[in-house]
Each structure stands twice: as structure tokens, then as C-alpha cells.
Design an enzyme around this catalytic site. Structure first.
Site, PDB file in Angstrom:
ATOM      1  N   ARG A  18      -0.508  -0.328  -1.216  1.00 30.91           N
ATOM      2  CA  ARG A  18      -0.868  -1.677  -1.540  1.00 30.91           C
ATOM      3  C   ARG A  18       0.097  -2.708  -1.223  1.00 30.91           C
ATOM      4  NH1 ARG A  18       2.976  -2.480  -3.951  1.00 30.91           N
ATOM      5  NH2 ARG A  18       2.302  -4.903  -4.047  1.00 30.91           N
ATOM      6  N   GLY A  19      -0.395  -4.053  -1.359  1.00 32.65           N
ATOM      7  CA  GLY A  19       0.545  -4.905  -0.742  1.00 32.65           C
ATOM      8  C   GLY A  19      -0.122  -5.335   0.478  1.00 32.65           C
ATOM      9  N   ARG A  44     -10.567  -3.473   1.024  1.00 31.31           N
ATOM     10  CA  ARG A  44     -10.166  -4.245  -0.127  1.00 31.31           C
ATOM     11  C   ARG A  44     -10.494  -5.727   0.568  1.00 31.31           C
ATOM     12  NH1 ARG A  44      -4.547  -3.894  -3.208  1.00 31.31           N
ATOM     13  NH2 ARG A  44      -5.719  -4.979  -4.705  1.00 31.31           N
ATOM     14  N   ASP A  78      -1.454 -12.978  -0.385  1.00 30.91           N
ATOM     15  CA  ASP A  78      -2.286 -12.053   0.239  1.00 30.91           C
ATOM     16  C   ASP A  78      -3.173 -12.992   1.130  1.00 30.91           C
ATOM     17  OD1 ASP A  78      -1.786 -10.523  -2.444  1.00 30.91           O
ATOM     18  OD2 ASP A  78      -2.887  -9.352  -1.104  1.00 30.91           O
ATOM     19  N   ASN A 116      -2.675 -14.797  -4.318  1.00 27.32           N
ATOM     20  CA  ASN A 116      -1.906 -14.052  -4.734  1.00 27.32           C
ATOM     21  C   ASN A 116      -2.050 -13.289  -5.975  1.00 27.32           C
ATOM     22  OD1 ASN A 116       0.853 -12.545  -3.858  1.00 27.32           O
ATOM     23  ND2 ASN A 116       1.794 -13.287  -5.598  1.00 27.32           N
TER      24      ASN A 116
HETATM   25  O1  MRU Z   1      -3.260  -5.703  -5.433  1.00 27.38           O
HETATM   26  P1  MRU Z   1      -1.831  -5.341  -5.097  1.00 27.38           P
HETATM   27  O2  MRU Z   1      -0.795  -4.890  -5.457  1.00 27.38           O
HETATM   28  O3  MRU Z   1      -2.191  -5.049  -3.481  1.00 27.38           O
HETATM   29  O4  MRU Z   1      -1.257  -7.001  -4.686  1.00 27.38           O
HETATM   30  C1  MRU Z   1      -0.038  -7.243  -4.081  1.00 27.38           C
HETATM   31  C2  MRU Z   1       0.407  -8.649  -4.254  1.00 27.38           C
HETATM   32  O5  MRU Z   1      -0.543  -9.487  -4.877  1.00 27.38           O
HETATM   33  C3  MRU Z   1       1.081  -9.153  -3.474  1.00 27.38           C
HETATM   34  O6  MRU Z   1       1.951 -10.054  -4.040  1.00 27.38           O
HETATM   35  C4  MRU Z   1       0.963  -9.383  -1.916  1.00 27.38           C
HETATM   36  O7  MRU Z   1       0.238  -8.535  -1.407  1.00 27.38           O
HETATM   37  C5  MRU Z   1       2.222  -9.816  -1.015  1.00 27.38           C
HETATM   38  S1  MRU Z   1       2.893  -8.320  -0.772  1.00 27.38           S
HETATM   39  C6  MRU Z   1       4.463  -8.523   0.086  1.00 27.38           C
END
Ligand code: MRU
Length: 356
Positions: free
Chosen positions: A58-59, A101, A245, A255
Site C-alpha cells: 500500500r502507499g 485501487r 495519493d 490523501n
Molecule cells: O490506503 P493507503 O495506506 O494506501 O494510503 C496511503 C496514503 O494515503 C499515503 O499517505 C499516500 O499514499 C502517500 S505514501 C508515500
């Protein structure tokens, strides 16, 4: 210690979420951290898509990199004489990766780069795909190190920061985006105190961010998300530092859910709000935050903490997992290409004249 070469980045690169061994993609399973360090090994592209949907990885940058290797895996099932024929055959698998996603644009960005690599490629299209996936991963790490220094240079010595979600090595090829700024700020002697919000409901902050920072010896302090405004009011924080994101053409930024509330509270208390993200997160084709699809995940993530049910049976729950922070609440957007101060259509265009 203000320049990039002065930071010993290896000291801050202990965690790697993604490893390509030439045949399979090894993903550190983020669903079971911090108590178990297990790998999920993907040998086909649908396994990668599933891992992205299920948050094994994730991220925003990390899912883009994983999807790129997912295309490499999909290519194992394709016989083609050139890149254009391969692309046609790969389209269904690439679509499934794309749909894993919806909110983080890095996923589509990485897939587009893989597709562009195939256009006009000859018989060595397979090797070119691997080289592009490797390059996407390598460039992400370099971008993070660059952004880390740029963001930290905006901070005075003694700064106290609050971050949200997990934007660290786990969310990227390494070092992190917002967490990269925090790592660089600590290394440069500018950050004295790091708070991390627990990030309900999936608890990326509580389970991942404080674990990562503790490994670097950076002594983070965990707070409940609902404690953030009180922390600001009582003078405990100088900068909020968040990832992204998707960053729109006008600077609106999607985000993790809860980021918007932090930005409102920061504005109210006169505290800087910094967004840190690579150019691969900037989407100049999306005009503003209203055009971003916000992922909604299952209510079960909210009705329980881990496997323990916390809400009564039969109760409904709504679980949007991202929100949009309007540009006017953002002090600066830090990218590897430079810093956009007071983001707007005009200031974004100065750094991103074309789609990236
Ligand atoms: O749902 P996630 O854990 O994938 O969400 C991640 C985030 O919102 C992060 O802040 C974003 O992807 C930046 S990661 C460098």
C-alpha cells in the site's frame, strides 16, 4: 548539514516493502505488521493486483512500483514478436492491475510508463519492460531522498512535526515521502519531535509509521487522530507533513482520510501544512479535487479493530479511505522537481507545465 550528500541515507533505509528477484515479486505483508514480518510472493499479475487491493502492499508509490512488476509477470504468459503486439495481449492484465485501487494516480502512471515502453519496442520488449520497472523503483528512491532534503530545509532547528498515515519506506521504494522529510529533518538536526496519528481505521500510523521510525531510532510519539487539534492548540507542533495519493492541476490533494481535518486545524492554528509527493503523484489531467474518485472500503474495517469487533452487530458504517485537502489549506507541495509554495493553478503550472 544541509546538502543531500551529507545525509547517510543507508542509516534510514532499513525497510524494503518490495523485492523483485528476477522471477517473482516479494511483498512485505503490511497487513500483519508490526508483529509479524511475512512475505507474500507473487508469481503472476493477478496475484499482484489482489495484493494491491488487499493492502498487502500500500502507499501510492509502492502500488505503482508493484503494478509495474505485475506487468512484467503478465508478460510471462505472452508470446509476441514486438512491443506493440505484446501491449495488445497485455491489456486485460494491465486493466486488472489498474482497477486494483482507484485513488492513487501512481498506479495508472506506472502502467502508462510500462505501456509507453512497449510502443515501438522490438524483439527485446521483455527486457525493456523489466528495465522500466527497475527504473520506476530506482527513480522513486532517488526522488524521496531529494524531497527529504528540500522539505527539511524549510524547517527551523527545533521543529516539532505531526504526520499522518504511513508515507515511509513501506509506502515507497524506500526512505519515504513525508516520512522522508522527517527522516532528513532529524538527520539534519532540524526536527526535535515527531508525532504520528494512529490513522483509523486501518491504523497505518499506529502499526506501520511508528514501527518504521522506531527502527531508525527516531522515537516517535503516537497520538489518537482526535488528539491532533488539541496538540496544535497547546503549541506542540510546528509543521504537519503529509503524503499524497493524487495532486490535481490546481493543487487540491487527495490523501488518507483525516488529512483534510488536519489541514483545517493547522490553518486555524497558524501551523504550516506540507504535502510531500513525487511527480508521479501529480495529475495535471485532473483539474481539481472534485474529479478524484475516493475509494470506499468495506465497513468491516471500521466496525472492528483488527479482528476484535468494537461496534454492535447490525450497525451500519461508511468507510471512505481518502479525502481531498483544498489547495488553499496547503502551505507547500514538495516534489523532487522543486517546491510549489501556495499551490494554485498558476504555481502548479510553473513546475509542471505539461502532464508528467
Ligand atoms: O490506503 P493507503 O495506506 O494506501 O494510503 C496511503 C496514503 O494515503 C499515503 O499517505 C499516500 O499514499 C502517500 S505514501 C508515500
Amino acid at each position: 548539514m544541509d546538502n543531500q550528500t551529507a545525509i547517510d541515507f543507508e542509516l534510514y533505509d532499513r525497510v524494503r516493502p518490495i523485492r523483485w528477484d528476477g522471477q517473482a515479486l516479494h511483498l512485505l505483508d503490511q497487513r500483519v505488521l508490526p508483529f509479524r514480518e511475512e512475505q507474500v510472493v507473487c508469481t503472476d499479475s493477478d496475484a499482484v493486483a489482489h495484493a494491491i487491493t488487499e493492502l498487502v502492499v500500500r502507499g501510492a508509490p509502492a502500488i505503482g512500483i508493484s503494478a509495474a512488476y505485475g506487468v512484467v509477470l503478465a508478460a510471462n504468459a505472452v508470446e509476441a514478436a514486438n512491443g506493440d503486439s505484446a501491449l495488445k495481449a497485455l491489456e486485460p492484465a494491465m486493466q486488472r492491475l489498474h482497477d486494483a485501487r482507484p485513488t492513487a494516480v501512481n498506479l495508472a502512471w506506472a502502467l502508462n510508463r510500462m505501456g509507453d515502453t512497449l510502443h515501438g519496442a522490438g524483439a527485446d520488449w521483455r527486457e525493456q519492460l523489466v528495465a522500466m520497472a527497475d527504473r520506476i523503483a530506482k527513480d522513486d528512491l532517488l526522488a524521496n531522498r531529494r524531497m527529504g532534503v528540500l522539505g527539511a530545509q524549510m524547517m527551523q532547528p527545533g521543529t516539532r512535526v505531526l504526520t499522518h498515515c504511513n508515507t515511509g519506506s513501506l509506502a515507497t521504494a524506500g526512505f519515504g515521502t513525508a516520512l522522508g522529510v522527517i527522516r532528513a529533518g532529524c538527520a539534519m538536526g532540524r526536527i526535535d519531535k515527531v508525532y504520528a496519528g494512529e490513522t483509523r481505521p486501518w491504523l497505518q500510523g499506529a502499526r506501520l509509521t511508528v514501527w518504521e521510525l522506531a527502527q531508525d531510532g527516531l522515537n516517535p510519539t503516537l497520538i489518537a487522530d482526535s488528539a491532533a487539534a488539541h496538540l496544535m492548540k497547546t503549541g506542540g507542533v510546528d509543521w504537519v507533513v503529509a503524503g499524497a495519493d493524487r495532486i490535481c492541476a490546481n493543487g487540491d490533494t487527495a490523501n488518507k482520510i483525516g488529512t483534510y481535518s488536519l489541514a483545517i486545524a493547522a490553518k486555524h492554528h497558524g501551523i504550516g501544512f506540507m504535502v510531500v509527493a513525487p511527480a508521479s503523484t501529480v495529475d495535471m489531467n485532473t483539474p481539481n479535487g472534485d474529479a478524484i474518485e475516493i475509494e470506499e472500503r468495506l465497513p468491516t474495517e471500521l466496525l472492528s479493530v483488527g479482528s476484535v469487533r468494537t461496534a454492535a452487530e447490525g450497525v451500519a458504517a461508511w468507510n471512505p479511505v481518502f479525502d481531498v485537502t483544498p489547495a488553499e489549506l496547503i502551505t507547500a507541495i514538495v516534489t523532487e522537481k522543486g517546491v510549489v509554495h501556495a499551490p494554485s493553478v498558476a504555481t502548479m503550472r510553473e513546475l509542471f507545465p505539461q502532464d508528467v
